[in-house]
Design an enzyme around this catalytic site. Structure first.
Site, PDB file in Angstrom:
ATOM      1  CG  ASP A 171      21.151 -31.383  32.850  1.00 43.56           C
ATOM      2  OD1 ASP A 171      21.727 -30.344  33.226  1.00 43.56           O
ATOM      3  OD2 ASP A 171      20.166 -31.357  32.092  1.00 43.56           O
ATOM      4  CE1 TYR A 266      22.930 -22.376  35.251  1.00 47.29           C
ATOM      5  CE2 TYR A 266      23.937 -24.499  34.828  1.00 47.29           C
ATOM      6  CZ  TYR A 266      22.884 -23.614  34.662  1.00 47.29           C
ATOM      7  OH  TYR A 266      21.797 -23.972  33.898  1.00 47.29           O
TER       8      TYR A 266
HETATM    9  P1  NAD Z   1       8.344 -26.522  31.833  1.00 44.17           P
HETATM   10  O1  NAD Z   1       7.720 -25.255  32.301  1.00 44.17           O
HETATM   11  O2  NAD Z   1       8.293 -26.896  30.407  1.00 44.17           O
HETATM   12  O3  NAD Z   1       7.703 -27.718  32.661  1.00 44.17           O
HETATM   13  C1  NAD Z   1       7.463 -27.705  34.013  1.00 44.17           C
HETATM   14  C2  NAD Z   1       6.079 -28.261  34.319  1.00 44.17           C
HETATM   15  O4  NAD Z   1       5.939 -28.231  35.740  1.00 44.17           O
HETATM   16  C3  NAD Z   1       4.904 -27.432  33.744  1.00 44.17           C
HETATM   17  O5  NAD Z   1       4.097 -28.254  32.947  1.00 44.17           O
HETATM   18  C4  NAD Z   1       4.180 -26.948  34.998  1.00 44.17           C
HETATM   19  O6  NAD Z   1       2.788 -26.875  34.849  1.00 44.17           O
HETATM   20  C5  NAD Z   1       4.572 -27.995  36.017  1.00 44.17           C
HETATM   21  N1  NAD Z   1       4.364 -27.607  37.401  1.00 44.17           N
HETATM   22  C6  NAD Z   1       4.533 -26.390  37.962  1.00 44.17           C
HETATM   23  N2  NAD Z   1       4.231 -26.444  39.269  1.00 44.17           N
HETATM   24  C7  NAD Z   1       3.873 -27.729  39.547  1.00 44.17           C
HETATM   25  C8  NAD Z   1       3.445 -28.406  40.725  1.00 44.17           C
HETATM   26  N3  NAD Z   1       3.333 -27.767  41.882  1.00 44.17           N
HETATM   27  N4  NAD Z   1       3.149 -29.724  40.640  1.00 44.17           N
HETATM   28  C9  NAD Z   1       3.260 -30.378  39.459  1.00 44.17           C
HETATM   29  N5  NAD Z   1       3.661 -29.786  38.309  1.00 44.17           N
HETATM   30  C10 NAD Z   1       3.965 -28.483  38.359  1.00 44.17           C
HETATM   31  O7  NAD Z   1       9.867 -26.477  32.341  1.00 44.17           O
HETATM   32  P2  NAD Z   1      11.181 -27.182  31.778  1.00 44.17           P
HETATM   33  O8  NAD Z   1      12.034 -26.174  31.141  1.00 44.17           O
HETATM   34  O9  NAD Z   1      10.832 -28.362  30.992  1.00 44.17           O
HETATM   35  O10 NAD Z   1      11.890 -27.608  33.116  1.00 44.17           O
HETATM   36  C11 NAD Z   1      11.316 -28.459  34.061  1.00 44.17           C
HETATM   37  C12 NAD Z   1      12.094 -28.439  35.346  1.00 44.17           C
HETATM   38  O11 NAD Z   1      13.311 -29.128  35.218  1.00 44.17           O
HETATM   39  C13 NAD Z   1      12.485 -27.034  35.825  1.00 44.17           C
HETATM   40  O12 NAD Z   1      12.421 -27.003  37.238  1.00 44.17           O
HETATM   41  C14 NAD Z   1      13.904 -26.909  35.378  1.00 44.17           C
HETATM   42  O13 NAD Z   1      14.587 -25.928  36.103  1.00 44.17           O
HETATM   43  C15 NAD Z   1      14.367 -28.294  35.674  1.00 44.17           C
HETATM   44  N6  NAD Z   1      15.607 -28.724  35.040  1.00 44.17           N
HETATM   45  C16 NAD Z   1      16.580 -29.129  35.862  1.00 44.17           C
HETATM   46  C17 NAD Z   1      17.746 -29.599  35.372  1.00 44.17           C
HETATM   47  C18 NAD Z   1      18.814 -29.985  36.319  1.00 44.17           C
HETATM   48  O14 NAD Z   1      19.920 -30.185  35.927  1.00 44.17           O
HETATM   49  N7  NAD Z   1      18.541 -30.087  37.622  1.00 44.17           N
HETATM   50  C19 NAD Z   1      17.944 -29.658  33.995  1.00 44.17           C
HETATM   51  C20 NAD Z   1      16.928 -29.225  33.150  1.00 44.17           C
HETATM   52  C21 NAD Z   1      15.744 -28.774  33.694  1.00 44.17           C
HETATM   53  C1  G6P Z   2      21.283 -27.077  32.696  1.00 42.94           C
HETATM   54  C2  G6P Z   2      21.157 -27.068  34.180  1.00 42.94           C
HETATM   55  C3  G6P Z   2      19.727 -27.063  34.601  1.00 42.94           C
HETATM   56  C4  G6P Z   2      18.967 -25.946  33.954  1.00 42.94           C
HETATM   57  C5  G6P Z   2      19.105 -26.061  32.470  1.00 42.94           C
HETATM   58  C6  G6P Z   2      18.488 -24.856  31.805  1.00 42.94           C
HETATM   59  O1  G6P Z   2      20.975 -28.299  32.171  1.00 42.94           O
HETATM   60  O2  G6P Z   2      21.805 -28.127  34.802  1.00 42.94           O
HETATM   61  O3  G6P Z   2      19.658 -26.992  35.993  1.00 42.94           O
HETATM   62  O4  G6P Z   2      17.608 -25.982  34.291  1.00 42.94           O
HETATM   63  O5  G6P Z   2      20.448 -26.095  32.097  1.00 42.94           O
HETATM   64  O6  G6P Z   2      18.418 -25.098  30.475  1.00 42.94           O
HETATM   65  P1  G6P Z   2      17.510 -24.217  29.517  1.00 42.94           P
HETATM   66  O7  G6P Z   2      17.752 -24.843  28.206  1.00 42.94           O
HETATM   67  O8  G6P Z   2      16.099 -24.366  30.027  1.00 42.94           O
HETATM   68  O9  G6P Z   2      18.016 -22.831  29.650  1.00 42.94           O
HETATM   69 MN    MN Z   3      21.201 -28.149  36.969  1.00 45.12          MN
END
Ligand code: NAD
Ligand code: G6P
Ligand code: MN
Length: 449
Positions: A171, A266
């Site tokens: 995102d 980043y």
């Molecule tokens: P969070 O810890 O609140 O939630 C993650 C969930 O994943 C937890 O409930 C955990 O139990 C679960 N989990 C862990 N291992 C697992 C498995 N093997 N199978 C199923 N579930 C599993 O984390 P968050 O801050 O809400 O972020 C969630 C994910 O989204 C993270 O990987 C974060 O880096 C990612 N994220 C990515 C973007 C992006 O731009 N790509 C943006 C925001 C968040």
């Molecule tokens: C951005 C990035 C994600 C990352 C997130 C972290 O949205 O694209 O890849 O996981 O920031 O945000 P946070 O609020 O968890 O630091």
């Molecule tokens: Mn990202």
């Protein structure tokens, strides 16, 4: 009317209720009959599902909700899977950030040694998820993946499950465009951008509105205030925390040095690592900010809802929720909409390796993303990308081969780490901290030989 079954893997994520609201806002374009929540932490997920159900109930009573830790129940016959797993949860994120910082190196979720550590935890669970989905879901099922570190995850999936229907998304580009649109006073959807790079490691090379180049105006604004609108919290409060404000401000020094293109925020970790470390609090990192902020407020909202039936409006739909649903609708309806996503290079950028997972504009179809040709990129950017790519590719080799030496090479090549000596110290501390999660890394040679 065709309806879809959708599963969310990592259902216990703090982002789940916002994504669910985004799905509800778009039910006309993506009619859903079922939403299945899947997590390995059933207790955490069940709390989040209380909030998700309350959001769904505001819109409809015709969607079946399943809350499960059983892969078959979660994925049987589904059309789409959203993946957002955080392997090791915030406890491990905190260590990913604090261990490097204790050695004077950037401590970050997806960049530098923290990102490499998170990658070592995530590849095999991601492959496991793909295998579950292949076993139980519809053959046409796509996994739309947000799970980080997306760049390393994308490379691991390319290597280990090359035919999987996974689209890796982030995102940050849309969030950056949201800020650009705020600065220019236009809708984000009206921006036409070009972009190249790796995930969390790329540059916007064109920003146009109605065929007019708006980069000069953005350069001017950034040279004064960075990539910040007057009050970002009015646009999207998710990025209104102090650390995010700093991040968007840091676009200014980067563009003062290199004004051609607008960097992905980043890139601050690779271009300004010394400055970032000086300005980091080694005792209180982003993981702490998130645990004390987003995570606590989610569980507090759930607690209050269960007690009073009042659902605080804590789950707004920011670009994060909008983007994953936009991408999914484009797949479901074969709309071929143009978004920035990760794809295998295969000549899109001829002067980068064909098997690099790059982030570029692509048309999103029901057969997957079709990248637009980018062409050769300048030497400076290519050199930076090549170094980062090597670090990430060698890390994936370290994971699949269980090689300590390759892990050390990956750490040493990462631009945030000043020397092999520091790389080794950080790697050894991270091995200790990740005992439960990492594959065993074996040394081919005795130390000192
Ligand atoms: P969070 O810890 O609140 O939630 C993650 C969930 O994943 C937890 O409930 C955990 O139990 C679960 N989990 C862990 N291992 C697992 C498995 N093997 N199978 C199923 N579930 C599993 O984390 P968050 O801050 O809400 O972020 C969630 C994910 O989204 C993270 O990987 C974060 O880096 C990612 N994220 C990515 C973007 C992006 O731009 N790509 C943006 C925001 C968040
Ligand atoms: C951005 C990035 C994600 C990352 C997130 C972290 O949205 O694209 O890849 O996981 O920031 O945000 P946070 O609020 O968890 O630091
Ligand atoms: Mn990202």
């Amino acid at each position: 009317m065709k309806t879809y079954k959708l599963a969310i893997a990592g259902g216990g994520s703090t982002y789940t209720p916002g994504i669910v609201r985004s799905l509800m806002d778009r039910l006309e374009d993506l009619p859903l009959s079922e939403i299945r929540f899947y997590d390995i932490d059933g207790e955490r997920q069940s709390k989040v599902v209380v909030a998700a159900k309350a959001v769904i109930a505001e819109y409809t009573d015709s969607i079946k909700v399943i809350d499960t830790t059983e892969p078959e129940t979660a994925f049987d016959d589904v059309d789409f899977v959203f993946a957002q797993m955080r392997v090791g949860k915030y406890a491990m994120r905190e260590l990913d950030e604090k261990i490097p910082l204790s050695h004077g190196v950037v401590g970050q979720e997806t960049c530098g040694p923290g990102g490499l550590a998170y990658g070592l935890r995530t590849i095999f669970p991601m492959v496991e998820l793909i295998d579950f989905v292949e076993k139980y879901a519809k053959e046409s099922c796509w996994i739309v993946n947000y799970s980080n570190p997306a760049s390393i995850v994308a490379e691991g999936v390319r290597k280990l499950r090359p035919n999987a229907k996974v689209i890796n998304i982030c995102d940050m580009p849309v969030a950056t465009m949201r800020n650009m649109a705020g600065i220019l006073g236009v809708n984000r959807e009206d921006l036409v951008v070009d972009y190249f790079g790796l995930n969390h490691f790329g540059w916007f090379t064109k920003v146009e509105v109605d065929g007019v180049d708006r980069l000069p105006e953005l350069r001017e604004h950034i040279s004064k205030w960075g990539l910040l609108t007057e009050d970002i919290s009015k646009i999207d409060y998710r990025h209104a925390d102090a650390s995010w404000i700093k991040t968007f401000k840091n676009i200014k020094p980067i563009m003062d040095f290199f004004p051609d293109y607008i960097p992905n925020p980043y890139l601050q970790y690779y271009l300004l690592p010394d400055y970032i470390v000086e300005n980091s609090n080694k005792e209180y990192t982003r993981a702490n900010e998130v645990m004390d902020g987003r995570e606590q407020s989610l569980f507090e909202t759930v607690r209050k809802f269960e007690e009073t039936g009042i659902l605080d409006d804590a789950f707004h739909v920011g670009v994060h929720g909008i983007f994953i649903v936009d991408v999914t609708i484009s797949i479901a309806q074969n709309l071929a909409k143009r978004y920035l996503v990760m794809v295998e290079n295969k000549g899109t950028i001829p002067n980068l390796p064909a098997d690099a997972m790059i982030e570029v504009p692509a048309l999103i179809t029901s057969k997957g993303p079709v990248p637009e040709y980018v062409g050769e990129i300048p030497y400076f950017h290519k050199a930076m990308i090549d170094q980062q790519l090597a670090s990430e590719k060698i890390l994936v080799e370290a994971i699949t081969e269980g090689s300590y030496e390759k892990a050390l090479q990956a750490f040493t090549l990462n631009k945030t780490i000043p020397s092999a000596i520091v790389a080794k110290k950080i790697l050894d501390d991270l091995i200790e901290a990740n005992k439960e999660y990492w594959p065993t890394l074996t040394k081919k040679y005795q130390e000192g030989v």
